[in-house]
Design a protein around this motif. Structure first.
Motif, PDB file in Angstrom:
ATOM      1  N   PHE A  78      40.372  27.341   4.740  1.00  0.00           N
ATOM      2  CA  PHE A  78      39.967  28.431   3.847  1.00  0.00           C
ATOM      3  C   PHE A  78      38.977  27.944   2.793  1.00  0.00           C
ATOM      4  O   PHE A  78      37.950  28.583   2.551  1.00  0.00           O
ATOM      5  N   TRP A  87      33.429  36.711   7.304  1.00  0.00           N
ATOM      6  CA  TRP A  87      34.472  36.665   8.316  1.00  0.00           C
ATOM      7  C   TRP A  87      34.927  35.239   8.605  1.00  0.00           C
ATOM      8  O   TRP A  87      36.031  35.014   9.105  1.00  0.00           O
ATOM      9  N   ALA A 127      38.372  33.921   7.544  1.00  0.00           N
ATOM     10  CA  ALA A 127      39.548  34.132   8.390  1.00  0.00           C
ATOM     11  C   ALA A 127      39.530  33.232   9.619  1.00  0.00           C
ATOM     12  O   ALA A 127      40.565  32.686  10.015  1.00  0.00           O
TER      13      ALA A 127
END
Length: 206
Positions: free
Chosen positions: A13, A36, A39
């Motif tokens: 992350f 995106w 994720a």
């Protein structure tokens, strides 16, 4: 093993979080936008840890190398993030300023690398005879070894990156900013190999 998955997803992350402004600074837009990756990258890092554990059945060090690779991507994100921030703030992307920027970004990345590799990648269980005094001596020796390996690593990393950027110069019609990042990739790749060998066999050896 569960702890490895948690750490890998957290590192993924933060790696993605640092990658978003880097892509923006380079003017690169991924399909469906850049956010995106916040994720998908954590998932990829977890898969990488699982793959390392699976391959370790036949190649003993692969579990450790998988952790090292995940930690390396975070260090690279810190390296590139600071490098791009300094280039963006000054508008300087080659020559001596680039070498200075790359040195500063690498030092920040290396500091992060020491702690992540010490307490996760190459973590060791203390001996039963461990004492505070012996632990302090071990830590000082270990840190000194880390500095030696890192100095060689920064020489390799910055030297190759600077050679690609300043000696070879942009190729294939690429602009200076993108070429500077490609130079940093080349330096980081060779530095990654050296660091794994140095950390495993010298600094954090069992």
């Amino acid at each position: 093993m569960t702890k490895d998955y948690i750490v890998a997803s957290a590192i993924g992350f933060f790696t993605a979080l640092l990658a978003v402004p880097i892509l923006k600074n380079l003017g690169l837009e991924l399909p469906f936008g850049n956010f995106w990756i916040l994720a998908i990258i954590p998932v990829l890092w977890v898969v990488g840890i699982w793959l390392g554990a699976f391959l370790s059945r036949w190649i003993g060090f692969m579990r450790q190398f998988a952790r090292f690779a995940v930690a390396g991507f975070l260090a690279a994100a810190i390296d590139f993030g600071i490098l791009n921030l300094l280039m963006f703030m000054t508008g300087l992307v080659s020559g001596l300023p680039f070498t200075l920027f790359k040195t500063l970004s690498f030092i920040a990345a290396a500091t992060n690398s020491y702690f992540v590799n010490k307490y996760w990648t190459f973590r060791k269980i203390p001996d039963l005879g461990f004492t505070a005094a012996s632990g302090q001596r071990t830590s000082l020796k270990e840190y000194a070894q880390f500095l030696v390996v890192s100095v060689i690593g920064i020489t390799i990393n910055v030297g190759i990156a600077s050679f690609v950027v300043s000696a070879i110069g942009p190729q294939f019609g690429l602009d200076l900013k993108l070429w500077a990042n490609l130079g940093a990739v080349a330096g980081s790749a060779i530095g990654l190999i050296w660091n794994f060998i140095g950390f495993k066999l010298i600094v954090f050896r069992a």
